[in-house]
Scaffold this motif. Structure first.
Motif, PDB file in Angstrom:
ATOM      1  N   ARG A   1     -24.137 -20.374 -53.747  1.00 40.31           N
ATOM      2  CA  ARG A   1     -22.887 -20.988 -54.203  1.00 40.31           C
ATOM      3  C   ARG A   1     -23.164 -21.868 -55.422  1.00 40.31           C
ATOM      4  O   ARG A   1     -24.307 -22.219 -55.690  1.00 40.31           O
ATOM      5  CB  ARG A   1     -22.252 -21.826 -53.084  1.00 40.31           C
ATOM      6  CG  ARG A   1     -21.897 -21.031 -51.838  1.00 40.31           C
ATOM      7  CD  ARG A   1     -20.735 -20.097 -52.091  1.00 40.31           C
ATOM      8  NE  ARG A   1     -20.249 -19.497 -50.855  1.00 40.31           N
ATOM      9  CZ  ARG A   1     -20.622 -18.318 -50.393  1.00 40.31           C
ATOM     10  NH1 ARG A   1     -21.530 -17.617 -51.069  1.00 40.31           N
ATOM     11  NH2 ARG A   1     -20.136 -17.828 -49.277  1.00 40.31           N
ATOM     12  N   LEU A   2     -22.093 -22.242 -56.126  1.00 42.71           N
ATOM     13  CA  LEU A   2     -22.264 -23.127 -57.275  1.00 42.71           C
ATOM     14  C   LEU A   2     -22.948 -24.424 -56.852  1.00 42.71           C
ATOM     15  O   LEU A   2     -22.669 -24.961 -55.782  1.00 42.71           O
ATOM     16  CB  LEU A   2     -20.898 -23.444 -57.895  1.00 42.71           C
ATOM     17  CG  LEU A   2     -20.178 -22.279 -58.584  1.00 42.71           C
ATOM     18  CD1 LEU A   2     -18.782 -22.704 -59.026  1.00 42.71           C
ATOM     19  CD2 LEU A   2     -20.979 -21.763 -59.772  1.00 42.71           C
ATOM     20  N   MET A   3     -23.842 -24.921 -57.692  1.00 41.55           N
ATOM     21  CA  MET A   3     -24.630 -26.093 -57.346  1.00 41.55           C
ATOM     22  C   MET A   3     -23.759 -27.334 -57.144  1.00 41.55           C
ATOM     23  O   MET A   3     -22.825 -27.587 -57.911  1.00 41.55           O
ATOM     24  CB  MET A   3     -25.667 -26.367 -58.437  1.00 41.55           C
ATOM     25  CG  MET A   3     -26.735 -25.298 -58.537  1.00 41.55           C
ATOM     26  SD  MET A   3     -28.091 -25.717 -59.669  1.00 41.55           S
ATOM     27  CE  MET A   3     -27.226 -25.724 -61.235  1.00 41.55           C
ATOM     28  N   CYS A   4     -24.083 -28.115 -56.118  1.00 41.00           N
ATOM     29  CA  CYS A   4     -23.327 -29.328 -55.799  1.00 41.00           C
ATOM     30  C   CYS A   4     -23.366 -30.342 -56.930  1.00 41.00           C
ATOM     31  O   CYS A   4     -22.425 -31.114 -57.118  1.00 41.00           O
ATOM     32  CB  CYS A   4     -23.867 -29.958 -54.518  1.00 41.00           C
ATOM     33  SG  CYS A   4     -23.606 -28.962 -53.035  1.00 41.00           S
ATOM     34  N   CYS A   5     -24.466 -30.358 -57.705  1.00 41.53           N
ATOM     35  CA  CYS A   5     -24.601 -31.356 -58.765  1.00 41.53           C
ATOM     36  C   CYS A   5     -23.565 -31.158 -59.863  1.00 41.53           C
ATOM     37  O   CYS A   5     -23.290 -32.093 -60.628  1.00 41.53           O
ATOM     38  CB  CYS A   5     -26.001 -31.344 -59.349  1.00 41.53           C
ATOM     39  SG  CYS A   5     -26.529 -29.743 -59.984  1.00 41.53           S
ATOM     40  N   LEU A   6     -22.962 -29.973 -59.963  1.00 44.33           N
ATOM     41  CA  LEU A   6     -21.896 -29.758 -60.940  1.00 44.33           C
ATOM     42  C   LEU A   6     -20.738 -30.702 -60.680  1.00 44.33           C
ATOM     43  O   LEU A   6     -20.038 -31.114 -61.594  1.00 44.33           O
ATOM     44  CB  LEU A   6     -21.401 -28.312 -60.887  1.00 44.33           C
ATOM     45  CG  LEU A   6     -22.392 -27.227 -61.293  1.00 44.33           C
ATOM     46  CD1 LEU A   6     -21.761 -25.855 -61.113  1.00 44.33           C
ATOM     47  CD2 LEU A   6     -22.846 -27.417 -62.728  1.00 44.33           C
ATOM     48  N   LYS A   7     -20.548 -31.061 -59.408  1.00 41.77           N
ATOM     49  CA  LYS A   7     -19.451 -31.950 -59.030  1.00 41.77           C
ATOM     50  C   LYS A   7     -19.779 -33.414 -59.311  1.00 41.77           C
ATOM     51  O   LYS A   7     -19.058 -34.098 -60.035  1.00 41.77           O
ATOM     52  CB  LYS A   7     -19.133 -31.765 -57.549  1.00 41.77           C
ATOM     53  CG  LYS A   7     -18.197 -32.801 -56.950  1.00 41.77           C
ATOM     54  CD  LYS A   7     -16.796 -32.694 -57.492  1.00 41.77           C
ATOM     55  CE  LYS A   7     -15.875 -33.688 -56.782  1.00 41.77           C
ATOM     56  NZ  LYS A   7     -14.495 -33.608 -57.276  1.00 41.77           N
TER      57      LYS A   7
END
Length: 270
Positions: A200-206
């Motif tokens: 899934r898309l990396m959490c750090c993007l948030k």
């Protein structure tokens, strides 16, 4: 206002509020608390404080007591029992031929239930498996299907940045992540570069978006006219994270400067 303490049951797990009653409690203490699935062992991560009733999920369960050495030994024994239960469950799943992957096994503190966490591509009929496991462990059995992000949090690992996964080390809860967050940070939109080991898309993007957004508010836009120590020119690239700006100078050259080194002239009209 309601008096609460915040308790966490796993490292980087979700924080739950409990009623401390009249107990003298502080951050770092191990406690035994009442939960929906029985008594549990946890650690206080938020000391006693008052919060509004809107922040509370009713009914507010209580802290029963401060944990003892016997309680800590019980937790360690439960972990050993969970390891044995994992091996037994693997054999049972194989015997039933079920399309599921066992991820983790957990005993509740009071041994009233054993929870088996698994992943699967779709729905799995595990009724026969539950009966089989119940006959072995002689207690309540719960099979809980989890997603790939939860699987990564349970199993752990190293991210592409070379550090322990954020969800394992400090993120208590997962938040929605979108491709727009990558775009806002001028990152590659190649899925292999912005996805974590869970796929899934990396959490750090948030959580890295807000500092970048705040920095962008104080930065020029592409095409703006600015004055630098080396002369005037047009902004051709930006890096909000490092607050650096690339400018094409009127004399034909280029220069890279920080946001603090420029002065705005005018913004180029569309």
């Amino acid at each position: 206002m309601v008096k609460i303490v915040g308790v966490r049951f796993k490292k980087a797990g979700k924080v739950y509020y409990f009623d401390p009653r009249e107990l003298e409690l502080s951050v770092g203490q191990d406690v035994i608390v009442e939960t929906a699935r029985g008594t549990e062992f946890g650690q206080i991560v938020i000391g006693p404080k008052f919060v509004s009733e809107e922040e509370i999920v009713q009914p507010l369960k209580q802290v029963i007591r401060v944990a003892t050495e016997a309680d800590r030994r019980q937790v360690e024994e439960n972990k050993k029992k969970a390891e044995r239960a994992f091996d037994i469950a693997l054999d049972k799943i194989a015997a039933h031929g079920l399309p599921m992957k066992l991820v983790d096994v957990e005993y509740t503190f009071d041994n009233s239930k054993v929870v088996f966490y698994f992943t699967a591509d779709g729905r799995v009929d595990f009724r026969e498996l539950v009966r089989d496991l119940a006959s072995v462990f002689r207690t309540r059995i719960e099979l809980r299907q989890i997603g790939v992000r939860d699987e990564a949090k349970m199993l752990g690992g190293i991210g592409s940045c070379g550090r322990v996964l954020c969800c394992v080390s400090f993120l208590g809860e997962f938040e929605p992540v979108s491709i727009r967050m990558a775009k806002a940070q001028n990152l590659s939109l190649n899925p292999s570069k912005i996805s974590g080991i869970c796929g899934r898309l990396m959490c750090c993007l948030k959580y890295e978006l807000n500092p970048v957004t705040s920095a962008e508010e104080e930065m020029p836009e592409l095409g703006d006219r600015v004055t630098t120590p080396k002369g005037s020119g047009k902004v051709i690239s930006l890096d909000p994270e490092t607050r650096s700006i690339r400018v094409q100078l009127d004399n034909g050259g280029h220069t890279s400067v920080s946001a603090a080194e420029i002065e705005f002239e005018c913004r180029e009209e569309d």
